[in-house]
Design an enzyme around this catalytic site. Structure first.
Site, mmCIF file in Angstrom:
data_model
loop_
_atom_site.group_PDB
_atom_site.id
_atom_site.type_symbol
_atom_site.label_atom_id
_atom_site.label_comp_id
_atom_site.label_asym_id
_atom_site.label_seq_id
_atom_site.Cartn_x
_atom_site.Cartn_y
_atom_site.Cartn_z
ATOM 1 N N HIS A 72 0.547 -1.227 0.221
ATOM 2 C CA HIS A 72 0.210 0.368 -0.144
ATOM 3 C C HIS A 72 0.410 1.628 0.069
ATOM 4 O O HIS A 72 1.863 1.103 0.942
ATOM 5 C CB HIS A 72 -1.480 0.281 1.040
ATOM 6 C CG HIS A 72 -1.750 -1.330 1.729
ATOM 7 N ND1 HIS A 72 -2.837 -1.061 2.633
ATOM 8 C CD2 HIS A 72 -2.675 -2.111 0.588
ATOM 9 C CE1 HIS A 72 -3.900 -1.848 1.892
ATOM 10 N NE2 HIS A 72 -3.791 -2.744 0.757
ATOM 11 N N TYR A 202 -10.418 4.555 7.586
ATOM 12 C CA TYR A 202 -10.133 4.885 8.673
ATOM 13 C C TYR A 202 -10.989 6.597 8.608
ATOM 14 O O TYR A 202 -11.213 7.534 8.214
ATOM 15 C CB TYR A 202 -8.879 5.673 9.649
ATOM 16 C CG TYR A 202 -7.555 4.616 9.572
ATOM 17 C CD1 TYR A 202 -7.089 4.531 8.667
ATOM 18 C CD2 TYR A 202 -8.031 3.506 10.996
ATOM 19 C CE1 TYR A 202 -5.792 3.735 8.543
ATOM 20 C CE2 TYR A 202 -6.789 3.020 10.776
ATOM 21 C CZ TYR A 202 -5.282 3.309 9.189
ATOM 22 O OH TYR A 202 -4.805 1.560 9.686
ATOM 23 N N PRO A 294 -5.788 -0.231 18.521
ATOM 24 C CA PRO A 294 -5.154 -1.071 17.327
ATOM 25 C C PRO A 294 -5.148 -0.061 16.013
ATOM 26 O O PRO A 294 -4.958 -0.593 14.988
ATOM 27 C CB PRO A 294 -6.023 -2.542 16.648
ATOM 28 C CG PRO A 294 -7.023 -1.834 17.846
ATOM 29 C CD PRO A 294 -6.566 -1.496 19.082
ATOM 30 N N LYS A 298 0.208 -1.036 14.905
ATOM 31 C CA LYS A 298 0.502 -0.534 15.529
ATOM 32 C C LYS A 298 1.254 -2.459 16.435
ATOM 33 O O LYS A 298 2.785 -2.242 16.865
ATOM 34 C CB LYS A 298 1.620 0.273 17.053
ATOM 35 C CG LYS A 298 1.346 1.739 16.010
ATOM 36 C CD LYS A 298 2.887 1.563 14.707
ATOM 37 C CE LYS A 298 3.257 3.146 13.205
ATOM 38 N NZ LYS A 298 3.119 1.958 12.887
ATOM 39 N N TYR A 386 3.383 6.117 10.569
ATOM 40 C CA TYR A 386 2.202 4.749 9.840
ATOM 41 C C TYR A 386 3.486 3.936 9.081
ATOM 42 O O TYR A 386 3.226 2.660 9.392
ATOM 43 C CB TYR A 386 1.208 5.006 9.172
ATOM 44 C CG TYR A 386 0.469 4.270 8.681
ATOM 45 C CD1 TYR A 386 -0.941 4.487 9.532
ATOM 46 C CD2 TYR A 386 0.211 3.549 7.791
ATOM 47 C CE1 TYR A 386 -1.702 3.621 9.515
ATOM 48 C CE2 TYR A 386 -0.655 2.538 7.250
ATOM 49 C CZ TYR A 386 -2.141 2.015 8.139
ATOM 50 O OH TYR A 386 -3.061 1.363 8.160
HETATM 51 P P1 RFL Z 1 0.239 -12.899 21.584
HETATM 52 O O1 RFL Z 1 0.079 -13.620 20.021
HETATM 53 O O2 RFL Z 1 -0.887 -12.677 22.671
HETATM 54 O O3 RFL Z 1 0.869 -13.690 21.980
HETATM 55 C C1 RFL Z 1 0.984 -14.357 23.348
HETATM 56 C C2 RFL Z 1 1.691 -16.162 23.149
HETATM 57 O O4 RFL Z 1 1.742 -16.648 24.383
HETATM 58 C C3 RFL Z 1 0.686 -17.550 25.009
HETATM 59 N N1 RFL Z 1 0.468 -18.074 26.691
HETATM 60 C C4 RFL Z 1 1.349 -18.428 27.189
HETATM 61 N N2 RFL Z 1 2.392 -19.757 26.591
HETATM 62 C C5 RFL Z 1 2.479 -20.126 27.747
HETATM 63 N N3 RFL Z 1 1.838 -19.784 29.087
HETATM 64 C C6 RFL Z 1 1.439 -19.014 29.733
HETATM 65 N N4 RFL Z 1 1.270 -18.719 30.835
HETATM 66 C C7 RFL Z 1 0.856 -18.415 28.418
HETATM 67 N N5 RFL Z 1 -0.004 -17.090 28.261
HETATM 68 C C8 RFL Z 1 -0.084 -16.356 27.255
HETATM 69 C C9 RFL Z 1 -1.054 -17.310 24.320
HETATM 70 O O5 RFL Z 1 -1.585 -18.699 24.201
HETATM 71 C C10 RFL Z 1 -0.201 -16.985 22.899
HETATM 72 O O6 RFL Z 1 -0.388 -17.512 21.609
HETATM 73 O O7 RFL Z 1 1.732 -12.090 21.757
HETATM 74 P P2 RFL Z 1 2.950 -11.675 20.918
HETATM 75 O O8 RFL Z 1 3.528 -12.364 20.154
HETATM 76 O O9 RFL Z 1 3.377 -10.400 21.378
HETATM 77 O O10 RFL Z 1 1.837 -10.826 18.876
HETATM 78 C C11 RFL Z 1 1.994 -9.364 19.523
HETATM 79 C C12 RFL Z 1 0.309 -9.521 18.735
HETATM 80 O O11 RFL Z 1 -0.107 -10.122 18.585
HETATM 81 C C13 RFL Z 1 -0.727 -8.572 18.999
HETATM 82 O O12 RFL Z 1 0.041 -6.950 19.474
HETATM 83 C C14 RFL Z 1 -1.551 -7.946 18.214
HETATM 84 O O13 RFL Z 1 -2.241 -8.671 17.107
HETATM 85 C C15 RFL Z 1 -2.422 -6.874 18.441
HETATM 86 N N6 RFL Z 1 -3.707 -6.573 17.546
HETATM 87 C C16 RFL Z 1 -3.804 -5.531 16.622
HETATM 88 N N7 RFL Z 1 -2.845 -4.907 16.433
HETATM 89 C C17 RFL Z 1 -2.558 -4.732 15.101
HETATM 90 O O14 RFL Z 1 -2.238 -3.713 14.629
HETATM 91 N N8 RFL Z 1 -3.944 -4.567 14.583
HETATM 92 C C18 RFL Z 1 -5.371 -5.093 15.210
HETATM 93 O O15 RFL Z 1 -5.786 -5.519 14.190
HETATM 94 C C19 RFL Z 1 -5.261 -5.483 16.063
HETATM 95 N N9 RFL Z 1 -6.430 -6.951 16.310
HETATM 96 C C20 RFL Z 1 -5.225 -6.932 18.246
HETATM 97 C C21 RFL Z 1 -5.960 -7.090 17.697
HETATM 98 C C22 RFL Z 1 -4.833 -7.543 19.326
HETATM 99 C C23 RFL Z 1 -5.952 -8.368 20.123
HETATM 100 N N10 RFL Z 1 -5.587 -9.113 20.986
HETATM 101 C C24 RFL Z 1 -4.615 -9.141 21.920
HETATM 102 C C25 RFL Z 1 -7.158 -9.270 22.064
HETATM 103 C C26 RFL Z 1 -6.950 -8.037 18.380
HETATM 104 C C27 RFL Z 1 -7.478 -8.565 19.385
HETATM 105 C C28 RFL Z 1 -8.363 -9.101 19.271
HETATM 106 C C1 PHB Z 2 -6.316 -5.301 10.346
HETATM 107 O O1 PHB Z 2 -6.303 -5.452 8.741
HETATM 108 O O2 PHB Z 2 -6.951 -5.404 10.521
HETATM 109 C C2 PHB Z 2 -5.887 -3.387 10.271
HETATM 110 C C3 PHB Z 2 -5.779 -2.816 9.865
HETATM 111 C C4 PHB Z 2 -5.357 -1.526 9.987
HETATM 112 C C5 PHB Z 2 -5.497 -1.021 11.758
HETATM 113 C C6 PHB Z 2 -6.078 -1.874 12.267
HETATM 114 C C7 PHB Z 2 -6.391 -3.140 11.954
HETATM 115 O O3 PHB Z 2 -5.047 0.162 12.180
#
Ligand code: RFL
Ligand code: PHB
Length: 395
Positions: A72, A202, A294, A298, A386
């Protein structure tokens, strides 16, 4: 059992750290609470900064993002019913972001790990970390009714916001900073062509925030701001599509292709940072140490930048026998994290309807949005944040 680095958590942070350490010849074992299918079933982030894409290549898992990622060059802001492009490519001297889902990143990393032969223990229960203040840390866990001990030299806490590593640190040794927002995001994944395949949209509207994103040319990801008291069951697909359309400009709304949702969930919005990120021989990385709302895309990118810094520090320790990297990790990582926290907080404040907002607050949002899209200086600050601030921007 024995290893050099015990990694807790097989999310993107843990798997990416494991890949980089394995490549450098450093033994590592990942201990994960969930099953592989559960980990892959979580639908989360979708936008990768160039530094994250580069790191996937460095870890030897860049083929998926190269073949299937969608580059993008710009984003678009919608307000007062009109679309306004921000050309991040032009404003940053040629930088871009890539749409490639966290699910796909995780799948690629899991496959590479299996091929590498480095051990991963899935479905481990009662995971606990011990003696990280000594030279001989340990991790204990139960699996298939048996207790296990893993001796190691370092523990990497990559276990997310609800993990065990940060929770094991005595209260007096850690400081936490938090802001919880009074709304969530209802997200829908659907096998429909994205309404805007070349830019993330957005939208700031009277009815609240909305976002149009994608996973591929045939799979879309959309979000609408909703009260945290809402339940997924309150939102039929029809209600979701109608609400999304009502928050977009009329042209985009008329082109939106709707279809059955294949995933629907509500995520809370939170800003959170724990300091420091090192406790003796245990380090925190990714969501274990910090959460961003989100809005700025980041979360996953910050996890990747922590892992880049932590893997370099550990490689420096094992290969060059130098402590400098691990001693500087926490300060260096936090410097970059706080800048992304600021950007995510600011974009969240600018784009959402707050329950206590009055007419003044709304007028200020509109004035700032108009300023943003008309002033090259203001657009540049959005664009450079961004695409991700350069690593050497940090202390
Ligand atoms: P994760 O992905 O949460 O992975 C952590 C892993 O640790 C495991 N775990 C354990 N394992 C052993 N013993 C324990 N006691 C444990 N406790 C937990 C879990 O099962 C899991 O597999 O963290 P990591 O690797 O640091 O990655 C970070 C990303 O996942 C996170 O920053 C993003 O996904 C945040 N996030 C989003 N970020 C974006 O940039 N755009 C988004 O749209 C976006 N949507 C989201 C999100 C995070 C969400 N969470 C955490 C609720 C949507 C959701 C629902
Ligand atoms: C997504 O594709 O899930 C997404 C993209 C941009 C954002 C947050 C989530 O700022």
């Amino acid at each position: 059992m024995k290893t050099q680095v015990a990694i807790i958590g097989a999310g993107p942070s843990g798997l990416l750290l494991g890949a980089l350490l394995t490549k450098a010849g450093i033994a590592n074992t990942i201990i994960e609470r969930q099953t592989p299918d559960y980990v892959l079933g979580r639908i989360r982030a979708g936008i990768l900064e160039q530094t994250t894409v580069d790191l996937l290549h460095e870890a030897g898992v860049g083929h998926g993002v190269s073949n299937e990622g969608l580059v993008h060059h710009h984003i678009e802001l919608i307000f007062k019913g009109e679309r306004h492009p921000i050309d991040v490519h032009a404003l940053t001297g040629g930088k871009v972001v890539t749409a490639y889902g966290q699910t796909e990143v995780t799948r690629d990393l899991m496959a590479a790990r299996e091929a590498s032969g480095s051990p991963t223990v899935y479905a481990a229960s009662n995971v606990a970390v011990h003696d990280y203040d000594s030279a001989t840390p340990r991790v204990t866990y139960d699996k298939d009714g048996q207790s296990h001990t893993l001796d190691c030299e370092f523990i990497a806490g990559c276990d997310g916001f609800h993990g065990v590593c940060r929770a094991s640190v005595p209260q007096g040794a850690i400081k936490e900073f938090e802001r919880v927002y009074p709304f969530g995001w209802l997200g829908v994944l659907s096998d429909t062509p994205p309404v805007s395949p070349h830019a993330i949209l957005y939208a700031n509207s009277e009815r609240g925030f909305a976002l149009c994103s994608m996973r591929s040319m045939t799979r879309s990801r959309y979000y609408v701001q909703c009260p945290m008291t809402d339940k997924v069951e309150d939102w039929s697909d029809e209600r979701f599509w109608n609400e999304l359309k009502s928050r977009l400009d009329t042209d985009t709304a008329s082109r939106l292709v709707t279809g059955p949702s294949i995933e629907k969930s509500i995520a809370p919005l939170r800003s959170f940072v724990a300091e420091p990120m090192r406790f003796g021989r245990m380090f925190l990385a990714g969501d274990a140490a910090h959460i961003v709302p989100p809005t700025g895309a980041k979360g996953l990118n910050l996890a990747a930048s922590d892992v880049k810094m932590l893997s370099s520090a550990l490689i420096e320790f094992f290969v060059e026998k130098s402590q400098a990297g691990i001693d500087g990790y926490s300060e260096r990582a936090l410097s970059r994290i706080w800048k992304a926290e600021r950007f995510s907080w600011w974009l969240t404040s600018l784009m959402h309807r707050f329950p206590d907002a009055d007419g003044f607050g709304q007028k200020i949002q509109e004035a700032e949005l108009e300023y943003l899209v008309r002033s090259r200086a203001a657009s540049t600050t959005v664009a450079e944040n961004y695409v991700g601030l350069p690593f050497d921007f940090a202390a």
